[in-house]
Motif scaffolding. Sequence first.
Motif, PDB file in Angstrom:
ATOM      1  N   PRO A 216      32.864  40.870  39.510  1.00  0.00           N
ATOM      2  CA  PRO A 216      31.848  39.809  39.546  1.00  0.00           C
ATOM      3  C   PRO A 216      31.946  38.776  38.430  1.00  0.00           C
ATOM      4  O   PRO A 216      31.644  37.601  38.640  1.00  0.00           O
ATOM      5  N   SER A 217      32.339  39.183  37.238  1.00  0.00           N
ATOM      6  CA  SER A 217      32.399  38.224  36.138  1.00  0.00           C
ATOM      7  C   SER A 217      33.747  37.515  36.036  1.00  0.00           C
ATOM      8  O   SER A 217      33.899  36.558  35.282  1.00  0.00           O
ATOM      9  N   ALA A 218      34.740  37.966  36.824  1.00  0.00           N
ATOM     10  CA  ALA A 218      36.069  37.343  36.770  1.00  0.00           C
ATOM     11  C   ALA A 218      36.386  36.494  37.988  1.00  0.00           C
ATOM     12  O   ALA A 218      37.159  35.538  37.904  1.00  0.00           O
ATOM     13  N   ILE A 219      35.773  36.818  39.118  1.00  0.00           N
ATOM     14  CA  ILE A 219      36.203  36.214  40.385  1.00  0.00           C
ATOM     15  C   ILE A 219      36.005  34.706  40.421  1.00  0.00           C
ATOM     16  O   ILE A 219      36.810  33.966  40.991  1.00  0.00           O
ATOM     17  N   GLN A 220      34.945  34.222  39.783  1.00  0.00           N
ATOM     18  CA  GLN A 220      34.698  32.769  39.805  1.00  0.00           C
ATOM     19  C   GLN A 220      35.832  32.001  39.107  1.00  0.00           C
ATOM     20  O   GLN A 220      36.213  30.909  39.533  1.00  0.00           O
ATOM     21  N   HIS A 221      36.386  32.594  38.050  1.00  0.00           N
ATOM     22  CA  HIS A 221      37.459  31.925  37.311  1.00  0.00           C
ATOM     23  C   HIS A 221      38.796  32.009  38.063  1.00  0.00           C
ATOM     24  O   HIS A 221      39.645  31.129  37.913  1.00  0.00           O
ATOM     25  N   VAL A 222      38.944  33.056  38.865  1.00  0.00           N
ATOM     26  CA  VAL A 222      40.131  33.149  39.717  1.00  0.00           C
ATOM     27  C   VAL A 222      40.043  32.097  40.814  1.00  0.00           C
ATOM     28  O   VAL A 222      41.015  31.391  41.106  1.00  0.00           O
ATOM     29  N   ARG A 223      38.865  31.984  41.432  1.00  0.00           N
ATOM     30  CA  ARG A 223      38.683  31.011  42.511  1.00  0.00           C
ATOM     31  C   ARG A 223      38.859  29.570  42.030  1.00  0.00           C
ATOM     32  O   ARG A 223      39.332  28.715  42.775  1.00  0.00           O
ATOM     33  N   SER A 224      38.492  29.326  40.770  1.00  0.00           N
ATOM     34  CA  SER A 224      38.617  27.963  40.231  1.00  0.00           C
ATOM     35  C   SER A 224      40.020  27.679  39.698  1.00  0.00           C
ATOM     36  O   SER A 224      40.327  26.551  39.326  1.00  0.00           O
ATOM     37  N   GLY A 225      40.868  28.701  39.631  1.00  0.00           N
ATOM     38  CA  GLY A 225      42.227  28.519  39.146  1.00  0.00           C
ATOM     39  C   GLY A 225      42.374  28.633  37.641  1.00  0.00           C
ATOM     40  O   GLY A 225      43.469  28.420  37.097  1.00  0.00           O
ATOM     41  N   LYS A 226      41.297  28.986  36.948  1.00  0.00           N
ATOM     42  CA  LYS A 226      41.359  29.083  35.488  1.00  0.00           C
ATOM     43  C   LYS A 226      42.005  30.379  35.005  1.00  0.00           C
ATOM     44  O   LYS A 226      42.427  30.478  33.855  1.00  0.00           O
ATOM     45  N   LEU A 227      42.032  31.389  35.883  1.00  0.00           N
ATOM     46  CA  LEU A 227      42.684  32.656  35.548  1.00  0.00           C
ATOM     47  C   LEU A 227      43.661  33.039  36.653  1.00  0.00           C
ATOM     48  O   LEU A 227      43.457  32.700  37.826  1.00  0.00           O
ATOM     49  N   ARG A 228      44.696  33.760  36.268  1.00  0.00           N
ATOM     50  CA  ARG A 228      45.689  34.230  37.231  1.00  0.00           C
ATOM     51  C   ARG A 228      45.386  35.685  37.596  1.00  0.00           C
ATOM     52  O   ARG A 228      45.373  36.557  36.728  1.00  0.00           O
ATOM     53  N   PRO A 229      45.141  35.970  38.881  1.00  0.00           N
ATOM     54  CA  PRO A 229      44.921  37.364  39.277  1.00  0.00           C
ATOM     55  C   PRO A 229      46.247  38.120  39.325  1.00  0.00           C
ATOM     56  O   PRO A 229      47.220  37.633  39.912  1.00  0.00           O
ATOM     57  N   ILE A 230      46.282  39.279  38.696  1.00  0.00           N
ATOM     58  CA  ILE A 230      47.504  40.091  38.682  1.00  0.00           C
ATOM     59  C   ILE A 230      47.400  41.233  39.695  1.00  0.00           C
ATOM     60  O   ILE A 230      48.295  41.438  40.508  1.00  0.00           O
ATOM     61  N   ALA A 231      46.275  41.976  39.650  1.00  0.00           N
ATOM     62  CA  ALA A 231      46.088  43.110  40.561  1.00  0.00           C
ATOM     63  C   ALA A 231      44.662  43.626  40.441  1.00  0.00           C
ATOM     64  O   ALA A 231      43.962  43.339  39.466  1.00  0.00           O
ATOM     65  N   VAL A 232      44.228  44.405  41.440  1.00  0.00           N
ATOM     66  CA  VAL A 232      42.941  45.082  41.377  1.00  0.00           C
ATOM     67  C   VAL A 232      43.164  46.547  41.030  1.00  0.00           C
ATOM     68  O   VAL A 232      44.237  47.104  41.302  1.00  0.00           O
ATOM     69  N   THR A 233      42.149  47.176  40.445  1.00  0.00           N
ATOM     70  CA  THR A 233      42.320  48.543  39.921  1.00  0.00           C
ATOM     71  C   THR A 233      41.979  49.624  40.931  1.00  0.00           C
ATOM     72  O   THR A 233      42.210  50.806  40.664  1.00  0.00           O
ATOM     73  N   THR A 234      41.409  49.260  42.069  1.00  0.00           N
ATOM     74  CA  THR A 234      40.994  50.256  43.045  1.00  0.00           C
ATOM     75  C   THR A 234      42.151  50.687  43.944  1.00  0.00           C
ATOM     76  O   THR A 234      43.224  50.075  43.946  1.00  0.00           O
ATOM     77  N   ALA A 235      41.907  51.737  44.747  1.00  0.00           N
ATOM     78  CA  ALA A 235      42.955  52.252  45.629  1.00  0.00           C
ATOM     79  C   ALA A 235      43.235  51.300  46.784  1.00  0.00           C
ATOM     80  O   ALA A 235      44.345  51.264  47.319  1.00  0.00           O
ATOM     81  N   LYS A 236      42.213  50.520  47.188  1.00  0.00           N
ATOM     82  CA  LYS A 236      42.371  49.559  48.266  1.00  0.00           C
ATOM     83  C   LYS A 236      42.177  48.140  47.746  1.00  0.00           C
ATOM     84  O   LYS A 236      41.496  47.934  46.750  1.00  0.00           O
TER      85      LYS A 236
END
Length: 331
Positions: A216-236
């Motif tokens: 929740p606190s990171a997704i907005q910055h990923v959507r805006s392009g300010k952060l690069r998503p590398i991977a999620v920590t869950t099994a799915k």
Amino acid sequence: MFESTRSFSRRHGLKMLAAAATLAVAGGAAAQGAFPSKPINIIVPFSAGGTTDILARIVGQYLGEELGQPVIIDNRPGAGGNIGGMAAARSAADGYTLFMGTVGTHAINQSLYSKMPFDPIKDFAPLSRVATVPNLLVANPAQPFKNVKELIAYAKANPGKVNFGSSGSGSSVHLSGELFKSMTKVDMVHVPYKGSAPAMTDLLGNQISVMFDNMPSAIQHVRSGKLRPIAVTTAKRSRELPDVPTIAEAGVPGYEATSWFGLWAPVKTPADVQQKLHAALVKVLKNPAVIKKIEDQGGDVVIDTQAQFDAYIKSEAAKWGKVVKESGAQV
């Protein structure tokens, strides 16, 4: 004549005492039935803007509407959530102070800290989990890696040069990083903050390299392009970011870490007040508007009975205690 008057006075006095006692009992019942009659505080043990705070404000708004009283969010950051936890544990057990805790405050810290200022099991009455969320491994776009394999290769070629921020020692954000270090044998430096928001500020400014932040606190910055998503920590993979791989499928088989958040009251809160709070919370968590808001943040709503939540906390404490021991994580 004197004896008769004294006898009458005695009988009259006893009747008055009995009437007063009846009124007191009725008044006490009425007072209990009137709960809540004033604003309710939810102590959040991390700074404003982080996931715990976001969820507390969503739930608090609708809980206030359900109970007919304002709900005030009280941020008490520091010591991986222990400062806020201590304040909540020591508050009056009357239902007017609640605690929005996490897997960190109630399942990790007791293994990570040599001395705790409160007992997460004995000092709190669990109401229900509120949500589970994935953690998202994100990097500042200026960093020279774009996926998990490149991150591992860069960290091994530059020991100690990659630093990862967290919302505090003992948080799921911290332990997600420690688990990654342990499973990949890379040397990354942990930088704890008093909450997710200040850590995110430094990540956006490239003062730290990466963060295993709550969705929740990171997704907005990923959507805006300010952060690069590398991977999620869950099994799915995440429903909100379906193109982002899991850490397990991106090169670290068996890796999995999930964050969860819940609501507690001080342990001596009267049973009828706990029941009223739990019933109101369940109604809130079944509200389609609340479900949508939490899902929009990348989370999933969870509803427990009080007994289910209690059992879950104990099982999570055993699980994360093992992770802390095997990873060698320290405050």
